[in-house]
Design a protein around this motif. Sequence first.
Motif, PDB file in Angstrom:
ATOM      1  N   ARG A 170      -3.851  -1.423  -4.391  1.00 38.03           N
ATOM      2  CA  ARG A 170      -3.029  -1.947  -3.301  1.00 38.03           C
ATOM      3  C   ARG A 170      -2.583  -3.383  -3.574  1.00 38.03           C
ATOM      4  O   ARG A 170      -1.466  -3.771  -3.281  1.00 38.03           O
ATOM      5  CB  ARG A 170      -3.800  -1.866  -1.992  1.00 38.03           C
ATOM      6  CG  ARG A 170      -3.961  -0.450  -1.462  1.00 38.03           C
ATOM      7  CD  ARG A 170      -4.438  -0.474  -0.017  1.00 38.03           C
ATOM      8  NE  ARG A 170      -5.753  -1.090   0.115  1.00 38.03           N
ATOM      9  CZ  ARG A 170      -6.897  -0.437  -0.079  1.00 38.03           C
ATOM     10  NH1 ARG A 170      -6.866   0.829  -0.441  1.00 38.03           N
ATOM     11  NH2 ARG A 170      -8.060  -1.053   0.085  1.00 38.03           N
ATOM     12  N   ASP A 218       0.535   2.955  -6.953  1.00 40.17           N
ATOM     13  CA  ASP A 218       0.158   4.205  -6.306  1.00 40.17           C
ATOM     14  C   ASP A 218      -1.014   4.788  -7.084  1.00 40.17           C
ATOM     15  O   ASP A 218      -0.863   5.237  -8.216  1.00 40.17           O
ATOM     16  CB  ASP A 218       1.346   5.167  -6.305  1.00 40.17           C
ATOM     17  CG  ASP A 218       1.025   6.470  -5.575  1.00 40.17           C
ATOM     18  OD1 ASP A 218      -0.146   6.648  -5.183  1.00 40.17           O
ATOM     19  OD2 ASP A 218       1.934   7.288  -5.402  1.00 40.17           O
ATOM     20  N   GLU A 250       0.854  -1.188   0.000  1.00 41.09           N
ATOM     21  CA  GLU A 250       0.000   0.000   0.000  1.00 41.09           C
ATOM     22  C   GLU A 250       0.887   1.234   0.000  1.00 41.09           C
ATOM     23  O   GLU A 250       1.298   1.726   1.046  1.00 41.09           O
ATOM     24  CB  GLU A 250      -0.924   0.013   1.213  1.00 41.09           C
ATOM     25  CG  GLU A 250      -1.886   1.181   1.177  1.00 41.09           C
ATOM     26  CD  GLU A 250      -2.847   1.146   2.347  1.00 41.09           C
ATOM     27  OE1 GLU A 250      -2.736   0.242   3.180  1.00 41.09           O
ATOM     28  OE2 GLU A 250      -3.685   2.044   2.438  1.00 41.09           O
ATOM     29  N   PRO A 251       1.283   1.720  -1.190  1.00 39.50           N
ATOM     30  CA  PRO A 251       2.199   2.856  -1.256  1.00 39.50           C
ATOM     31  C   PRO A 251       1.576   4.115  -0.686  1.00 39.50           C
ATOM     32  O   PRO A 251       0.367   4.248  -0.615  1.00 39.50           O
ATOM     33  CB  PRO A 251       2.452   2.997  -2.778  1.00 39.50           C
ATOM     34  CG  PRO A 251       1.242   2.387  -3.423  1.00 39.50           C
ATOM     35  CD  PRO A 251       0.822   1.282  -2.510  1.00 39.50           C
ATOM     36  N   ASP A 252       2.450   5.021  -0.286  1.00 38.81           N
ATOM     37  CA  ASP A 252       1.972   6.300   0.233  1.00 38.81           C
ATOM     38  C   ASP A 252       1.236   7.056  -0.866  1.00 38.81           C
ATOM     39  O   ASP A 252       1.586   7.003  -2.038  1.00 38.81           O
ATOM     40  CB  ASP A 252       3.161   7.158   0.722  1.00 38.81           C
ATOM     41  CG  ASP A 252       3.803   6.536   1.950  1.00 38.81           C
ATOM     42  OD1 ASP A 252       3.116   5.737   2.618  1.00 38.81           O
ATOM     43  OD2 ASP A 252       4.981   6.834   2.216  1.00 38.81           O
ATOM     44  N   THR A 253       0.228   7.765  -0.454  1.00 35.02           N
ATOM     45  CA  THR A 253      -0.568   8.562  -1.391  1.00 35.02           C
ATOM     46  C   THR A 253      -0.349  10.034  -1.091  1.00 35.02           C
ATOM     47  O   THR A 253      -0.415  10.442   0.062  1.00 35.02           O
ATOM     48  CB  THR A 253      -2.056   8.226  -1.247  1.00 35.02           C
ATOM     49  OG1 THR A 253      -2.228   6.832  -1.515  1.00 35.02           O
ATOM     50  CG2 THR A 253      -2.899   9.006  -2.241  1.00 35.02           C
TER      51      THR A 253
END
Length: 556
Positions: A147, A152, A128-131
């Motif tokens: 995810r 992203d 779950e990459p940073d947004t």
Amino acid sequence: MTIKEFKLPDVGEGVAEGELVSWLVAPGDRVEEDQPVAEVETDKALVEVPSSYDGTVEELFAEEGEMVPVGDVIISFRVDEEGDAEAGASDDADSAAASDSEPDATADEADASAGDTAPDAEPAAESEPDTPSGRTFAPPSARRLARELGVDVAAVDGSGPGGRVTEADVRAHAEGGAAASGGGSDGDAPTPRPAPTDTGSGERKSAVSKRGSADSAAGAGGDAPEPAGRETTLATPATRKVARERDVDLDDVPTDETRDGEAFVTAEAVNAYADALESPAEPTAEPEPVDAEPADAEATPEPAATAAAAASGTASTERDGDETVPYRGVRRTIGKQMERSKFTAPHVTHHDTAEVDALVEAREELKPKAEARGVKLTYMPFVMKAIVAGLKAHPYLNSELREDEEEIVLRREYNLGIAVATDAGLMVPVVDDVDEKGLFELADEVNDLAARARERKLKPDEMKGGTFTITNFGAIGGEYATPIINYPETAILGLGAIEERPVVREGADGDSEVVPAPTLPLSLSIDHRVVDGAIAAEFANTVMEQLEHPLLLLTE
């Protein structure tokens, strides 16, 4: 850091399920306790579901438009040990990484169960990459897919309206990234990353799951049709129910029909596919001699082709200008109530017409006084007071038949239901104690209840306890009807439009003449088990007398 699951609460007395109309939050959003997170429509009303936690939305487990039973998990939150909200998106990744080094018992179990199938899978936090802080418009299903694929979502170019990111956009972005990086080694298919629900959510499934995995492939055997293996499939709640009953995965049912760019499956296609799975083609014990050349594959279609053909045939039928509308929520409740009433109480409808010259004049005289108090005065309060006078004189129309106890209850309260047409169907808010309220007070209450009924903001308690119902179809147009009783009540009065119609009156010279005069058509339906036709006529006469001589209403 812990994962807290939130179940759909009991949103109304006797409500077993609700349609999740819309999500008010998305994964990654920070919420506070009692903040609305979803809108749910039940068979009684549209309600907002508040959060029970301060935290960050982790996962949504239901799609918009899905029927969810009360008690099912619909959303999960990330909260700290004290239950407080996390500071923000930048802290989420650090907290998730820290939790990986010291996982809780639930996470250990999830990791252990996932270890056999995906030993090299990356931790949930990495999937779950940073947004960025900028708002990205994407439905929950697209965010979940992002995810799962390690994409992203903020970096995906949306092709939907207003730049909305679709699942197809996410898949295209993921495939483009894989192609740029050269793909997997030795040509092997990449192992899917685990969804965030693999950690801390037990066996709870996300609203969007990867198809084509081992569990879906294991369902077919022998000559059974090969699963379609789609990512997303659209279907009505009735079709989903059939799929559950036949133990069929909707994403595996062949179909050529689409809705909004996604595959659409009908109940007929589900049944055809399930039949093909249950009855695969089997070789005969003694093949018959064949004189001609063996038939090719197109001559004898496989079960999968048969299922696809059935689905295609159904789809072509539904594409001929027809539209399928789900039968649920308030509309389904109305249908069941009407069916119960019509097939339980033998209906008889009495028609009559009141000459309401004096009523029209009385209303016109009182309107300025009502407006000075901020009240819109209609004819309804006058009719309500006239009905109360009729119910007091003829109490069997204000009653309830209790069949099991074999008794008729004559109600001493005068609570009148007012049928209101809304976009969701007919709703009947109840005005309590009509006999104790004045015309202006009744007008104000009726206007308020009707407005909130159209906005779907009525409370369930405001639609209970009625003893007699009024339906005003004349507001739309028409004179007479055969209203269906609001069971278990024993009578309902329908109002036609107040218009000038020809009436016969005695002239100044004593001769009869036909003149135009305002009249109010009345349609009274009764439960003939409780109310006789003569009593119904007498009740109608009392109501008409009150309406034709409105000064009598002052005695009520």
